[in-house]
Scaffold this motif. Sequence first.
Motif, PDB file in Angstrom:
ATOM      1  N   GLY A  88       2.084  -6.432   2.843  1.00  0.00           N
ATOM      2  CA  GLY A  88       1.271  -6.935   1.929  1.00  0.00           C
ATOM      3  C   GLY A  88      -0.062  -6.226   1.910  1.00  0.00           C
ATOM      4  O   GLY A  88      -1.081  -6.961   1.434  1.00  0.00           O
ATOM      5  N   ASP A  89      -0.250  -5.356   2.508  1.00  0.00           N
ATOM      6  CA  ASP A  89      -1.583  -4.484   2.728  1.00  0.00           C
ATOM      7  C   ASP A  89      -1.914  -3.724   1.525  1.00  0.00           C
ATOM      8  O   ASP A  89      -0.867  -2.940   0.987  1.00  0.00           O
ATOM      9  N   PRO A  90      -2.772  -3.867   0.722  1.00  0.00           N
ATOM     10  CA  PRO A  90      -3.410  -2.550  -0.002  1.00  0.00           C
ATOM     11  C   PRO A  90      -3.392  -1.089   0.557  1.00  0.00           C
ATOM     12  O   PRO A  90      -4.199  -1.142   1.643  1.00  0.00           O
ATOM     13  N   VAL A  91      -2.840  -0.193  -0.032  1.00  0.00           N
ATOM     14  CA  VAL A  91      -2.871   1.062   0.412  1.00  0.00           C
ATOM     15  C   VAL A  91      -2.902   2.054  -0.754  1.00  0.00           C
ATOM     16  O   VAL A  91      -2.708   1.766  -1.999  1.00  0.00           O
ATOM     17  N   SER A  92      -3.529   3.290  -0.246  1.00  0.00           N
ATOM     18  CA  SER A  92      -3.676   4.352  -1.037  1.00  0.00           C
ATOM     19  C   SER A  92      -3.361   5.773  -0.435  1.00  0.00           C
ATOM     20  O   SER A  92      -3.557   5.828   0.586  1.00  0.00           O
ATOM     21  N   TYR A  93      -2.295   6.258  -1.098  1.00  0.00           N
ATOM     22  CA  TYR A  93      -1.865   7.493  -0.667  1.00  0.00           C
ATOM     23  C   TYR A  93      -2.269   8.508  -1.724  1.00  0.00           C
ATOM     24  O   TYR A  93      -2.337   8.659  -2.902  1.00  0.00           O
ATOM     25  N   LEU A  94      -2.938   9.887  -1.291  1.00  0.00           N
ATOM     26  CA  LEU A  94      -3.686  10.700  -2.233  1.00  0.00           C
ATOM     27  C   LEU A  94      -3.239  12.222  -1.778  1.00  0.00           C
ATOM     28  O   LEU A  94      -3.897  12.559  -0.559  1.00  0.00           O
ATOM     29  N   PRO A  95      -2.420  13.125  -2.431  1.00  0.00           N
ATOM     30  CA  PRO A  95      -2.162  14.315  -2.196  1.00  0.00           C
ATOM     31  C   PRO A  95      -3.598  15.109  -2.708  1.00  0.00           C
ATOM     32  O   PRO A  95      -3.513  15.390  -3.973  1.00  0.00           O
TER      33      PRO A  95
END
Length: 244
Positions: free
Chosen positions: A81-88
């Motif tokens: 339930g956590d907001p996450v951000s993955y950025l290549p």
Amino acid sequence: MSAGQGREAAPQRQLPLDLRLRDTSRFAGFYPGGNPLARDAVEALAVGVGMSEPQILLHGPSGVGKTHLLQAACHQSHERGDPVSYLPLGEVASAPPLAVLDGLEGARLVALDDLDEVVGQGDWDEALFGLLNRLRDSGCRVLLAATHAPDGLGSRLPDLTSRLAWGPVFRMQAPEEDDLKRILAQRAALRGLELPEAVADYLLRHYRRDLVALLALLDRLDLAALAEQRRLTIPFVRDQLARP
């Protein structure tokens, strides 16, 4: 699940990003080989337990599992339930850095991949330095990946080099031959394929021993086997390798 959006400064428009995670990048599908400590540390950070520092940096050449672990952590954290951000970062290196990085501190987990694609550029160095400070202030957990350790990335900003090494830094080990065979067998099993050991040996003798390339080949073999209703045998694989 996508990386966050941000803006450089009014009146600049926001930069839309829609950078998806591979569904196969899960902790269950990661064979640790020589990297069990790195795997365990990243998984602990993903769920926010047992952390002395809420930041980890992984470094090593392509194909050692850095991206897999970053994306697995994002999957795990998102499912809690956590907001996450993955950025290549290699995919957005030509964009204004503030437009890419602004607003990421709203996530609970931020994973920045391919740091070496942008570190060393003055505007990116400044923007990353500011972001890491904001992420720490907001209590965000941070995962970083690069080809080199922080002091080998060539940052023009010494304070950024220091920030990149705030938490544990793990040098990822390349898989040995037995590791490659286990990884291929494990990935095949996740796809519902049987990869006989003799076929795995054939692949390693006749194809590049690069994990990224081998997994891409396995994807191709999976599609071909499904289309032709064939099992993974040496004659079938030999025929596929002979095709363009």
